[in-house]
Design a protein around this motif. Structure first.
Motif: not given
Length: 817
Positions: A359, A361-362, A476-478, A797
């Motif tokens: 995912i 995130k930005e 940023d990602f997860s 999600d």
């Protein structure tokens, strides 16, 4: 492998089976297996023979080549590219200059002369490598050795056989064997000599018996381009892409659930020039070739049926190369052929019980976009390399940015944090290797090497659906990991909101009970982009353009540009794209219910489509204007609605996706509901026929207040909490001035929700919710469980965490143990 074949130089396909990999390599063994067992089922395999691995051993041992090669490679270091390249060059020169022993030479020529007797003097053949460790279920050696096409005559056959033997020691092959734990003499080389299919005058490509990105196993994924197939494999073109749904194909339906036109800017054909050094040559395709599909539905379905035969025979997912003969006017018969098959080597090794979801995130500035390979995200400093000669500069962890790759690039690809190419489709070399290595890759950007500079921090995201994006900066990602074995069952069905067809094969693997909301708006906006009335009235627009209307002329040109595969029937373009968009979602979640909401653009949104301003009114408040149900039976729009119904009917009836249910949005009164049901019936969508259920959106206070009357007409309700909230509270959710008041948890809204659930339960009608509220607010999801709702449709999600929450609540209420 029979003992009588162990010391043969030549074996024909009739003599070979899959057990003969040690003798003839994976490619030949598979061809022989199919030739012997599947031609009786109608699968066409061009005839040919194998030059065995024993022949290769005889060559290297009788000439002393094995000792010479071992000496050259004694100080091999695959991490030192210059060392690797120098050793590889010396070995290849040695092999190419060795004279074949007389007995081997005579055996090869005798077999080729038998081919000539079958097909004619100087028959054209493909000379292809078949390594004995190639195409194993846990390692793909595809592309590690060479292939030569349009080879004719004794001298040419011998010469290209020599080059095939030498290609066992290309730099990439040496490196790949070393890294996979094979010694350089663990792998022997056999050669395929096979009658060419004249796809230079038609088309060719690759098909898989699963989706290569998601691993979804219920589809055949086909890709191809004009001419010989090397351009597809090498990634030199952006090919056409198709999906065919396997379960209903087996039932005799015609489920081509997705078509995509590739740019196909070049094609490889036979080089007919006298004294030409190369046997094939690339030429530019015509505009008509670039804009049209390479295959019709009959061809697609036949190839897919063959793919099922091959998959069933081998008992595993398969990677298959196909080719179509010329149409017979100049060369060939117009027939289709399978020219190779191997086990799929990426998803077959993955755990089916663990899913990873990346995912972002930005979001940042998109530098370039192309096709996503896989679903991961990677990042690092970019390294733009124009040719393979520049790979010495590449550092581990960098993102490789280049025009296209071939196996010579593999020593650096395995070190990359991501890969970006200008050219290629999802079965090209870069896609295959990055998928195998688990590296995010964006292919076919067209301008990646121009938009990205060396040393730039970039993020390569394949988590945005079928489109892969390259962002400026390290975003940023997860990564969410889910063990599917731990997900409990619940009484309340947990369904998904799915708007993007390209995400269906990934999102269907999230634990779910089907799709509670599939929006047509995304399909119309992203895959069509044209107002349906402009397509319906296209001939009239051409007349206006010819009369000098410049605005209409521009509209006509834009429509032509988007509908190149439909030069004579623009209505069919709309019908097919609706069918394919909905069909792909229906296929992904089959046989679970997929509830498709009929188109619900507002007039200002329709106006933004190509040609839209010609047909749309200017409304002061489109949010509560001419939208949803009120359009479908209106004389000003009914022709467009007919096209929409034809597309949905095609998905249900022709494709066999009867799990698709329909939902009517923004239906203000029961009388309007009856008009819509009758209009749908007029266009072939008959409630109750072939299992068709029709639901109504509950998003207007009148839907709640008159719920009993609506229950007389529809099979069920789906609460649209967004519109229901704004119309209950009397506010425009698009207005910043009052946005702070918008809250689905308001008591008035909750009262409305509870009322309609009670009515539906009393009337024995299904009721769910597809609005955003339960995705955003866990407490709202628990409130819905307390009310006894049948289903919640959530964004993917939040589906797993909401399902766990609902499970605990249902246990607390004594609904489940």
């Amino acid at each position: 492998m029979s003992d009588q074949h162990a010391t043969e130089f030549i074996l024909w396909f009739d003599d070979i089976s899959i057990d003969d990999v040690p003798l003839v390599g994976g490619k030949n063994a598979s061809l022989g297996e199919m030739y012997r067992h599947l031609t009786s089922k109608g699968v066409n395999i061009p005839h040919g023979f194998a030059i065995t691995a024993y022949a290769y051993r005889h060559l290297i041992e009788s000439t002393g080549m094995d000792k010479a090669v071992s000496e050259i490679l004694s100080d091999l270091d695959t991490h030192d590219l210059r060392n690797l390249q120098e050793r590889g060059r010396k070995v290849r020169e040695l092999i190419r200059n060795i004279k074949f022993p007389d007995d081997l030479r005579d055996a090869i020529l005798e077999a080729y002369h038998k081919m000539e007797a079958e097909y004619g003097k100087n028959v054209d053949v493909a000379v292809r490598s078949s390594a004995t460790a190639e195409d194993l279920p846990d390692a793909s050696f595809a592309g590690q050795q060479d292939t030569y096409l349009n080879v004719r005559g004794d001298d040419a056959v011998l010469d290209y056989c020599s080059q095939c033997f030498a290609s066992l020691f290309t730099d990439r092959a040496i490196s790949y064997r070393h890294d996979k734990g094979f010694s350089q003499f663990d792998v022997y080389l056999s050669i395929v000599v096979q009658k060419m299919v004249r796809s230079d005058a038609a088309c060719s490509g690759v098909m898989f018996t699963l989706d290569t990105e998601s691993g979804y196993e219920n589809v055949v994924y086909l890709t191809g381009s004009w001419g010989l197939g090397e351009n597809v494999v090498q990634g030199a073109v952006i090919p056409d892409e198709f999906y065919v749904f396997k379960p209903t194909l087996r039932e005799g339906k015609r489920p081509v659930v997705s078509r995509k036109v590739g740019s196909k800017e070049i094609k490889m054909i036979y080089n007919e020039a006298e004294d030409a050094e190369e046997t094939v040559v690339n030429i530019a395709t015509t505009p008509a070739e670039r804009g049209s599909y390479i295959l019709n539905d009959d061809d697609l379905l036949k190839l897919s049926e063959w793919a099922l035969h091959i998959e069933d025979h081998y008992g595993s997912n398969m990677d298959i190369e196909w080719a179509k003969d010329g149409d017979g006017e100049t060369v060939g018969t117009g027939e289709l052929f399978v020219v190779q098959a191997r086990p799929e080597t990426v998803h077959s090794q993955n755990s089916k019980n663990i899913t990873e979801t990346y995912i972002l995130k930005e979001h940042g500035n998109i530098l370039t976009s192309g096709q996503a390979v896989g679903t991961k995200i990677g990042q690092g400093k970019s390294r733009v390399i124009e040719t393979v000669a520049g790979i010495h500069d590449f550092q581990p962890g960098e993102v490789l940015v280049t025009d296209m790759t071939d196996p010579d690039w593999e020593p650096v690809m395995k070190k990359a944090g991501g890969i970006v190419t200008n050219r290629g489709g999802r079965t090209c070399h870069a896609a295959i290797i990055s998928r195998e290595l688990g590296i995010p890759c964006v292919i076919g950007t067209e301008d990646g090497t121009k938009k990205i500079t060396t040393g730039q921090d970039i993020t390569v995201s394949c988590a945005d659906g079928e489109t892969g994006n390259v962002y400026d900066g390290l975003l940023d990602f997860s990564i969410n990991t889910t063990n599917l074995d731990t997900i409990p069952d619940t009484r309340t069905k947990i369904m998904l909101n799915v708007g993007i067809p390209e995400k269906a094969f990934v999102e269907c693997q999230v634990p779910n009970d089907g799709v509670g909301l599939a929006r047509q708006e995304f399909i119309i906006n992203a895959h069509i982009g044209i107002h349906p009335m402009a397509l319906h009235n296209f001939d009239n627009l051409i007349e206006k353009a010819a009369a000098g209307d410049e605005e209409v002329q521009q509209i006509v040109e834009k429509i032509e540009e988007k509908t190149t595969a439909y030069p004579h029937n623009k209505r069919q373009f709309f019908i097919d794209k609706i069918a394919e968009g909905v069909g792909r979602i229906g296929a992904g979640f089959y046989p679970r219910d997929v509830i498709v909401r009929l188109s619900d653009f507002k007039s200002n949104e329709y106006a933004n489509l190509i040609g839209g301003k010609l047909y749309e009114p200017v409304e002061s408040n489109p949010m509560i204007g001419w939208r949803g149900a009120s359009r479908y039976y209106d004389d000003k729009y009914i022709d467009a609605f007919e096209m929409e119904c034809e597309g949905l009917l095609k998905a249900r009836n022709e494709m066999g996706l009867t799990n698709i249910k329909l939902m009517v949005p923004f239906c203000r009164t029961p009388e309007e509901g009856r008009k819509v049901i009758e209009t749908m019936k007029k266009f072939g969508l008959v409630q109750g026929e072939n299992g068709l259920e029709i639901y109504v959106m509950c998003e207007i206070p009148s839907n709640v207040i008159s719920a009993d009357a609506f229950a007389d007409i529809f099979d069920g309700f789906s609460i649209g909490s967004n519109d229901l909230t704004q119309l209950t509270l009397g506010l425009d959710r698009d207005s910043d001035l009052v946005a702070h008041i918008f809250d689905e948890r308001n008591e008035a809204v909750k009262t409305m929700v509870k009322m309609v659930i009670e009515t539906a339960k009393r009337r024995g009608k299904k009721i769910g919710i597809c609005g955003q509220a339960p995705s955003d607010y866990p407490e709202f999801a628990l409130f819905l469980v307390e009310c006894g709702i049948d289903s919640m449709s959530l964004i993917p999600d939040t589906a797993v965490k909401t399902k766990l929450l609902v499970c605990e609540k249902e246990k607390e209420m004594g609904l489940i143990k």
